[in-house]
Design an enzyme around this catalytic site. Structure first.
Site, short mmCIF file in Angstrom:
data_model
loop_
_atom_site.label_atom_id
_atom_site.label_comp_id
_atom_site.label_asym_id
_atom_site.label_seq_id
_atom_site.Cartn_x
_atom_site.Cartn_y
_atom_site.Cartn_z
N HIS A 238 0.73 -1.24 -0.05
CA HIS A 238 0.17 -0.11 0.10
C HIS A 238 0.80 1.13 0.14
O HIS A 238 0.74 2.14 -0.78
CB HIS A 238 -1.02 0.19 1.18
CG HIS A 238 -2.05 -0.94 1.05
ND1 HIS A 238 -3.19 -0.63 0.21
CD2 HIS A 238 -2.28 -2.19 1.64
CE1 HIS A 238 -4.00 -1.44 0.07
NE2 HIS A 238 -3.59 -2.41 0.95
C1 BDR Z 1 -1.33 0.19 5.90
O1 BDR Z 1 -1.39 -0.32 7.18
C2 BDR Z 1 0.00 -0.78 7.54
O2 BDR Z 1 0.12 -1.90 8.05
C3 BDR Z 1 0.84 -0.54 6.19
O3 BDR Z 1 2.20 -0.01 6.47
C4 BDR Z 1 0.15 0.58 5.34
O4 BDR Z 1 0.49 1.94 5.66
C5 BDR Z 1 -2.31 -0.46 4.92
O5 BDR Z 1 -3.48 -0.73 5.43
#
Ligand code: BDR
Ligand code: CA
Length: 309
Positions: A238
């Site tokens: 993400h």
């Molecule tokens: C987000 O949640 C975190 O675990 C990741 O780093 C990212 O920023 C994705 O939902």
């Protein structure tokens, strides 16, 4: 070329690490600070990770102190996804850079005042630091040039049926940010999911010869195994998709709409409500990424890795 002053607010995090890999080699950016925030792991660990990553990638900026817990809730970790240290199997040497005693929100304000209308805050963790900055310095809203976040969803979540992790863990902070008057460029689940790479894509990247090959493999191999553990073919990176979408502005399609955050409901707690049909008739406060180009995402990674010689 006049560079863009950037602050990266982060909770590293494997996908945060990959986002920083991309940011570090983006010629357009002048990275002023990394501002860690408690999120994927406890603050002490993400702070140490941010410092270690800055050293590894040659990001020459301060790494501040930051929020050690969400505004109201107790902290929830994402250790199943990012591991005990937050970076999977990646072991970074301790950074020997002098410790910066300043706090994230103070540095955000300082930089916003130094660069009025120009500072780009890229927040790829919970929005606690950004919310504190807005509460402590309300005039920062008129000084920030751009705020891009990884968080939220116009549809499904990844931590509850509708809750995306970064918003769900500190929805009170997210509500402050979305209601602040800032226009939020939101890279949430919807667009990011369309950039989900296959295991083969991951191997294409991990097999590339570059100076950070080992470190990347240590981080990404953990992420792939973790994804198999929660029933996905491969992880969605993400934060890296978000950074790639900022670097290559043609990567994502956006919908402009009003977005709010649910902080009361039991079933929809921590959900971003994106009024894409404008049923409320409110002034849009967000640009929500809805569709991306996975091949472009992969190219941004590959082209960046070639710069790590
Ligand atoms: C987000 O949640 C975190 O675990 C990741 O780093 C990212 O920023 C994705 O939902
Ligand atoms: Ca993150």
């Amino acid at each position: 070329m006049l560079k863009e002053p950037v602050i990266i607010d982060t909770d590293p995090g494997i996908d945060d690490f990959m986002a920083l890999v991309l940011a570090a080699k983006c010629e357009r950016f002048d990275i002023k600070a990394l501002t860690p925030v408690a999120g994927n792991q406890v603050f002490e660990k993400v702070w140490r990770n941010a410092r270690g990553i800055a050293k590894l990638l040659g990001i020459n900026c301060v790494v501040t102190k930051g929020a050690e817990k969400p505004l109201i809730l107790e902290q929830e970790l994402a250790d199943a996804v990012h591991g005990e240290t937050g970076l999977g199997k990646l072991q970074l040497p301790e950074s020997d850079a002098p410790v910066c005693e300043k706090y994230a929100w103070d540095v955000m304000y300082e930089e916003a005042k130094k660069n009025p209308g120009k500072l780009h805050i890229i927040a790829i963790g919970p929005l606690t630091n950004v919310a504190i900055a807005i509460k402590k310095y309300p005039d920062i809203v008129g000084l920030i040039g751009k705020l891009s976040i990884m968080g939220g969803s116009a549809g499904f979540g990844n931590h509850s049926p509708y809750g995306e992790f970064n918003i769900w863990v500190d929805p009170h902070a997210a509500a402050i940010v979305f209601r602040s008057g800032l226009k939020v460029q939101m890279f949430g689940m919807d667009g990011n999911k369309t950039c989900q790479m296959s295991v083969q894509d991951f191997h294409d990247i991990m097999d590339l010869d570059c100076a950070i090959k080992q470190e990347m493999n240590d981080a990404l191999s953990f992420s792939i195994e973790a994804a198999h553990g929660y029933g996905a073919e491969a992880p969605v990176l993400h934060d890296a998709v978000t950074m790639a979408g900022i670097i290559d502005e043609s990567l994502m399609e956006f919908v402009e709409c009003y977005t709010d955050v649910e902080v009361r409901s039991k079933t929809c707690f921590g959900r971003t409500i994106c009024d894409v049909r404008n049923t409320w008739g409110k002034q849009p406060n967000s640009l929500v990424a809805v569709k991306g180009d996975k091949e472009k995402f992969k190219s941004v990674i590959i082209n960046t890795l070639k710069k790590y010689r």
